[in-house]
Scaffold this active site. Sequence first.
Site, short mmCIF file in Angstrom:
data_model
loop_
_atom_site.label_atom_id
_atom_site.label_comp_id
_atom_site.label_asym_id
_atom_site.label_seq_id
_atom_site.Cartn_x
_atom_site.Cartn_y
_atom_site.Cartn_z
N ASN B 392 -22.77 9.17 -9.40
CA ASN B 392 -21.58 9.44 -10.19
C ASN B 392 -21.66 8.76 -11.56
O ASN B 392 -21.88 9.42 -12.57
CB ASN B 392 -20.34 8.98 -9.42
CG ASN B 392 -19.05 9.45 -10.05
OD1 ASN B 392 -19.03 9.88 -11.20
ND2 ASN B 392 -17.97 9.38 -9.32
N ASP B 393 -21.53 7.44 -11.58
CA ASP B 393 -21.48 6.76 -12.87
C ASP B 393 -22.76 6.95 -13.69
O ASP B 393 -22.70 7.00 -14.91
CB ASP B 393 -21.22 5.26 -12.64
CG ASP B 393 -19.86 5.03 -12.02
OD1 ASP B 393 -18.95 5.85 -12.28
OD2 ASP B 393 -19.71 4.07 -11.26
#
Lengths: 105, 468
Positions: B392-393
Amino acid sequence: MEDTIKMLTHAITIQTVYVVVLMIFLGIEVISNVPSILHTPLMSGANAIHGVIVVGAIIVLGKAEPTNYAALVFGFLAVFLGTLNVVGGFVVTDRMLEMFKKRTK
Amino acid sequence: MNISSFEILSLLYLIGSVTFILGLKMLSHPDSARRGNTIAAVGMGIVIFGTIFLYSENGNFLNNKTLIFVALLLGTIIGTRAAKVVQMTQMPEMVSIFNGMGGACAALIGMIEIHHVQSGETSRLVAITAGLIIGTISFSGSMVAWGKLNGRFKDKTFPFQQYINIGMMLVILALGAVIIFSPNVHPSVLYIELNLCILYGVLFVLPIGGADMPVVISLLNSFTGVAAACGGFLYDNKAMLTGGILVGSAGTILTILMCKAMNRSLTNVLIGSFSSNSSANTSSPDNPDEHYKEVSMNDVAVMMTYAKKVMIVPGYGLAVAQAQHSCHDLEKTLEEKGVEVRYAIHPVAGRMPGHMNVLLAEADVDYSKLLEMDDANTQFSTTDVVMILGANDVVNPAAKNDKSSPIYGMPILEVETAKNVIVNKRSMSAGYAGVSNGLFYQPKTSMLFGDAKTVLQELVNEIKHNVN
């Protein structure tokens, strides 16, 4: 006599400080060019090496009087935990690196 | 006799120290890493057995050899067993536990030795007290880090936490000074000090976000190294001194390197700015219409089968789901259909730098198919389908575009330059940084919800049986 002892202790201290300073630089030097894929195994390997603390535990347990139960129990526990750190650390690192080897085939 | 055994032992300690340095050096190159680990382990064995048989103090050799060997044997059996049984995904937890054991060992040594010194032996008292404090903090901190990694503890913050921690540290140091200058002080002081250290370790680690645990473990690792070095001062033992300091300094550098890979400073990790300024980023300003589209398994299967090049971006979700083998299956299935498959590895994907490499290596993925971030970024523009598995990040464009984002400046995998992006996640919840991800709302992105392993297995099935 007292002066000699003082000088000797002084010499030991200075020597120890030398070793510490050099080791700090060596530690930085050794780690600085590590590719990031090796960070995890390296951390694990370093973790095993500081298990050398078990040597202190062995000395403590080995010096404990047979009637000093507190020292015997704590010392035994310390040797046990220190060994866990050393052996577990090296085996885990080896397991990680074993996989790295396989992939190069 | 006495002198000669002392000299032999000194020589063995020298050999031990050299193997530690050599081992660590070799561990930092892929080809020699495994040998380096073995060399350090052999050196450790030499140091340990040398101590048992040759160490003497005032002419007395060590007693209680049976007890020592029983403890060594128990530790070896249990340690080996634990290290062999542990899943590759749980490696960070395992390292944390072993580190805590080392800290506890240092603390126990301090607790016994403190009764053996007379007042006035200041340098020995400093070494003992420092070992006791650092060892205890390292122990309780590592236990909390372990608990957080496997989800037993949640992040906890309370008001003025930083000030309380600083205050506690001052009290710990003050009590430490009391112990050093009047070692015959009432035993209760020692116990208060111990409990304070345990509490400090807990409060120190508890508020730090789960994603930052590797950094914390690495830091605690170097703490334990310093505690071991304190033992080296105490016994004037060069093997403990060199090993301890080496790990202390190397561990600190490693910690900083890990922070750098995430483009954050150590202070930032320890104080944890994510919670304080994430309010500005709960909704991404770039995407006023927050609509994401879902995609069916069959569509993904077709899209991938007819692609020329597929790039897989693994993240923590893959590790949690133990999906590395299914991931390799997908790769093989696609390659059989003539699709080129590569993996794009972000340096901090997963929970530890190198975590994904270890996992995929376990699943026999060919090393040459793993691309590091810079290589991957040059190839995304020629990629037809990017498959993001629980990352995600590390693919959040806010790190490039949004100056107010807490992850702004972190190098990311620029997947949005590819033709299609498929994101596999369990839900729409934010990543560890607590930031929403604009990538998910882009027109070329499709979401495929579900556990990574289940999804991959279904996908492989779909490609094998239902496409053409």
